[in-house]
Design a protein around this motif. Sequence first.
Motif, short mmCIF file in Angstrom:
data_model
loop_
_atom_site.label_atom_id
_atom_site.label_comp_id
_atom_site.label_asym_id
_atom_site.label_seq_id
_atom_site.Cartn_x
_atom_site.Cartn_y
_atom_site.Cartn_z
N MET A 123 -4.08 0.22 0.45
CA MET A 123 -3.36 -0.59 1.43
C MET A 123 -2.16 -1.22 0.75
SD MET A 123 -2.86 -2.11 4.35
CE MET A 123 -4.32 -2.20 5.40
N LEU A 124 -0.98 -1.00 1.31
CA LEU A 124 0.23 -1.68 0.88
C LEU A 124 0.63 -2.66 1.98
CD1 LEU A 124 2.33 1.31 -0.52
CD2 LEU A 124 1.01 -0.36 -1.83
N LYS A 174 -10.47 5.59 -9.67
CA LYS A 174 -11.34 6.57 -10.35
C LYS A 174 -12.78 6.08 -10.41
CE LYS A 174 -11.07 5.45 -15.29
NZ LYS A 174 -10.50 5.84 -16.59
N ARG A 175 -13.00 4.77 -10.17
CA ARG A 175 -14.36 4.22 -10.12
C ARG A 175 -14.84 4.07 -8.67
NH1 ARG A 175 -15.96 4.81 -15.41
NH2 ARG A 175 -14.33 4.04 -16.79
N ARG A 176 -14.19 4.74 -7.73
CA ARG A 176 -14.57 4.81 -6.31
C ARG A 176 -14.07 3.63 -5.49
NH1 ARG A 176 -18.02 8.26 -4.06
NH2 ARG A 176 -18.49 6.70 -2.47
N GLY A 177 -13.27 2.75 -6.03
CA GLY A 177 -12.85 1.58 -5.27
C GLY A 177 -11.61 1.85 -4.43
N GLY A 178 -11.61 1.31 -3.20
CA GLY A 178 -10.39 1.25 -2.43
C GLY A 178 -9.58 0.06 -2.90
N VAL A 179 -8.26 0.15 -2.87
CA VAL A 179 -7.39 -0.86 -3.47
C VAL A 179 -6.33 -1.32 -2.47
CG1 VAL A 179 -5.80 -1.37 -5.38
CG2 VAL A 179 -7.74 0.16 -5.75
N GLY A 180 -6.04 -2.61 -2.50
CA GLY A 180 -4.92 -3.14 -1.76
C GLY A 180 -4.04 -3.98 -2.67
N HIS A 181 -2.74 -3.97 -2.43
CA HIS A 181 -1.87 -4.93 -3.12
C HIS A 181 -0.62 -5.17 -2.29
CE1 HIS A 181 0.51 -1.57 -5.06
NE2 HIS A 181 -0.67 -1.00 -5.15
N ASP A 182 -0.04 -6.33 -2.53
CA ASP A 182 1.11 -6.78 -1.76
C ASP A 182 2.39 -6.47 -2.52
OD1 ASP A 182 2.12 -8.25 0.58
OD2 ASP A 182 2.86 -9.64 -0.93
N MET A 183 3.48 -6.20 -1.78
CA MET A 183 4.75 -5.84 -2.40
C MET A 183 5.83 -6.89 -2.16
SD MET A 183 4.77 -1.73 -1.65
CE MET A 183 6.00 -1.40 -2.90
N SER A 184 5.44 -8.05 -1.66
CA SER A 184 6.42 -9.08 -1.33
C SER A 184 7.12 -9.65 -2.55
CB SER A 184 5.74 -10.21 -0.56
OG SER A 184 5.10 -9.73 0.60
N HIS A 185 6.58 -9.39 -3.74
CA HIS A 185 7.16 -9.92 -4.98
C HIS A 185 8.30 -9.06 -5.50
CE1 HIS A 185 5.15 -6.77 -7.29
NE2 HIS A 185 4.12 -6.96 -6.47
N ILE A 186 8.49 -7.86 -4.96
CA ILE A 186 9.52 -6.95 -5.46
C ILE A 186 10.88 -7.32 -4.87
CG2 ILE A 186 10.29 -4.54 -5.53
CD1 ILE A 186 7.37 -3.70 -5.51
N ARG A 187 11.89 -7.33 -5.71
CA ARG A 187 13.23 -7.73 -5.27
C ARG A 187 13.76 -6.81 -4.18
NH1 ARG A 187 16.13 -11.16 -8.56
NH2 ARG A 187 14.96 -11.90 -10.38
N PRO A 188 14.47 -7.38 -3.20
CA PRO A 188 15.04 -6.53 -2.15
C PRO A 188 16.13 -5.61 -2.69
CG PRO A 188 15.80 -8.79 -1.93
CD PRO A 188 14.75 -8.81 -2.99
#
Length: 854
Positions: A187-188, A134-148
């Motif tokens: 970005m995921l 909402k402040r105009r930023g593009g965001v990335g985060h990693d999902m490797s921490h989520i349990r399979p």
Amino acid sequence: MDSGKTFTYEEAFAASLEYFGGDELAARVWVNKYAMKDSFGNIYEKSPEDMHWRIANEIARIEKKYANPMTAREVFDLLDHFRYIIPAGSPMTGIGNNHQIASLSNCFVIGIDGDADSYGAIMRIDEEQVQLMKRRGGVGHDMSHIRPKGSPVNNSALTSTGLVPFMERYSNSTREVAQDGRRGALMLSVSIKHPDSEAFIDAKMTEGKVTGANVSVKIDDDFMQAAIDDRPYVQQFPIDSDTPEYRKEISAKDLWGKIVHNAWKSAEPGVLFWDTIIRESLPDCYADLGFRTVSTNPCGEIPLCPYDSCRLLSINLYSYVIDPFTPHARFDYDLFRAHVRAAQRIMDDIVDLELEKIDMIMAKIDSDPQSAEVKGAERHLWEKIMRKSGMGRRTGVGITAEGDMLAAMGLRYGTEEATDFSVEVHKTLALTAYRSSVDMARERGAFEIYSAEREKNNPFVARMREADPQLYEDMAKYGRRNIACLTIAPTGTTSLMTQTTSGIEPVFMPVYKRRRKVNPGDPDVHVDFVDEVGDSFEEYIVYHHKFLTWMDVNGYDTKKKYTQEEIDDLVAKSPYYKATANDVDWLMKVRMQGAIQKWVDHSISVTVNLPADVDEALVNRLYVEAWRSGCKGCTIYRDGSRSGVMISVSKKDKKADGASLSQAPAPCKQPEVTEVRPKELECDVVRFQNNKEKWVAFVGLLNGYPYEIFTGLQDDEEGIVLPKTVTKGKIIKQTDENGKHRYDFQFENKRGYKTTVEGLSEKFNPEYWNYAKLISGVLRYRMPIAHVIKLVGSLQLKNESINTWKNGVERALKKYVVDGTEAKGQKCPVCGHESLVYQEGCLICKNCGASRCG
């Protein structure tokens, strides 16, 4: 600075048109995207000259805090007419703009340490993502921490659902956030070592899924070598644990084949060569102090640690070519070095301006009427960003016009000679920017955790030490002002204002045709094309700006109307021949990226464009070459591949052989018509405004494809009472003993209890109900979604409320349009070209990059 005076759109466009020398596209892009506006759309700048003075005055204000300050005039002269230094979109619109409280950062990465696979942590990431967008930023985060999927969890669910449901959650959140007419960017990423990485890789192959995110796989060297050698590869969770809870052995070659196939088919996933990223990363020398890189921004050019951000700026390489397009063309390295030093200094000033903006954002949060409990998470988020931004003072100095620079030097993009020259330019840029950062450390102080000892074995530092020993000695002595300095981003609409090629890319097309509607009865009109409704069009030639410069320098008449054969002959004589996005030497382009990457401390956003008829073996070869060449990432786009995503069908429907979708290539088959409605249908919930009322649409899905639509007034005594968090459920058809039908909507609340909203069909006034039945009818007989949207838009309705309802229904259906589908008959509101395609529910102009969502 802002005088408070406002201008009409027509006034700003006229002034900007003159500023850009009659370039309508550049003028419209500037007024629409970059002129300073308030939240009501009032325009406070008449032309880019006003914007550049606004920025220059703010930079000069920061400069006065330090020794040897630049003046506002000096800064303005670097910015004027987009000739030398061009701040990216967020700094350009945000610096000195107090009408809107927004970050100057183009991109952020987030991620929670500790128990990051808990449900609470996953939900916190979702909230933080939305707050940044909402402040105009593009965001990335990693999902490797989520349990399979299937692994045990300590709650009533007993086992984890895996990555894919959370991919969809984050994607939906992105789609809900509007940023001045454009949706948020996400970005995921996930490690190839994660046991669910195959499901992650496949998630976007189902039409309509994860449409609000780019996805990339973090690939390590061991996996790449195992894939090449056809060796097994071990996946585990946690991915970095010495004693993992779960391990499985897979065929690296098979999984790599799936990555290649999906990229060939749909242009995703992108690949991130993670060992190269970490090995080369200067910030990762401080990983234990919070700078461990975990993901990238949405376009991949900035790998970041959690809660760090980056502001970007580009240097126009074309402007340093003296006597362009002549036999004695040369590059002005002295002027280039002077401007790179200034650009790095300006970038550091923008860090200070960003810290001021974050203070304003936090003050705004503090003054908001919500309770501390509600707004506490957002404030804590910005506190973390403030700390990380101030600690590292990361910058992103980049370039644009690489393609035009090479052509102006008489070099063909993609050749060895051109690559060698580009590498020398980028080496000069890197050494000069780092010299500027060291000089600022001497004047202003180093970033607070600088340590020469920590960095001494970094490969990027080693290359600088070899190329410029004195720079290294001074850096070890005085430190460096910025933890990392460089990037190469896609400059997009910015390059329309520089009137050059974009970023590191070659020219897209040096010459192309456009059409404009004409009255065939007017004098001096030549009708070249008549469409299906009888409208007449005249075709005209559009030249890339620097191609016109080449023509002029080499004595060709730029006013003459050339035949297609003459145009082809001109292009063949020019340095743009065999050097466009679709016909460069693809392997050489990848090698060029890898060679330049050695002098870019962050990363490079670049796309390898391929024609539609290439096979998967070429995609495989390009990816492997990118890894071997030292690229940090690679994106492949095969012409038409976005529209090649298959529509989800169940196993029993695999024999479907209906007619091909008109918007997709021949291999895509349309789902079979199902004349008998199943009792239960999966359903998406889409909210929209109808006039000033809140409405909700229920889109019933059969095999992932819209089958029917219901709409109703929400949160009203006589309307539909529905929790705001509900996004999915089921529509259940009920039939009483008299054969009368009723449709109920059933959803599951947070505690797992199923709740039913009865009698959807009774929630409508007759006019809405009749139109919904009409739309559902054409959906059930599988009219392509783009055609349904066009049908809805063409309904001739006089009532204003009906028209806003119609817009809401269009918005609800757009998310199901196959990416890449052309919006036939619609013109881009910015450039006027009929080149609009659907992309992630938005209309994107392939010609100028303008977007319209909602």
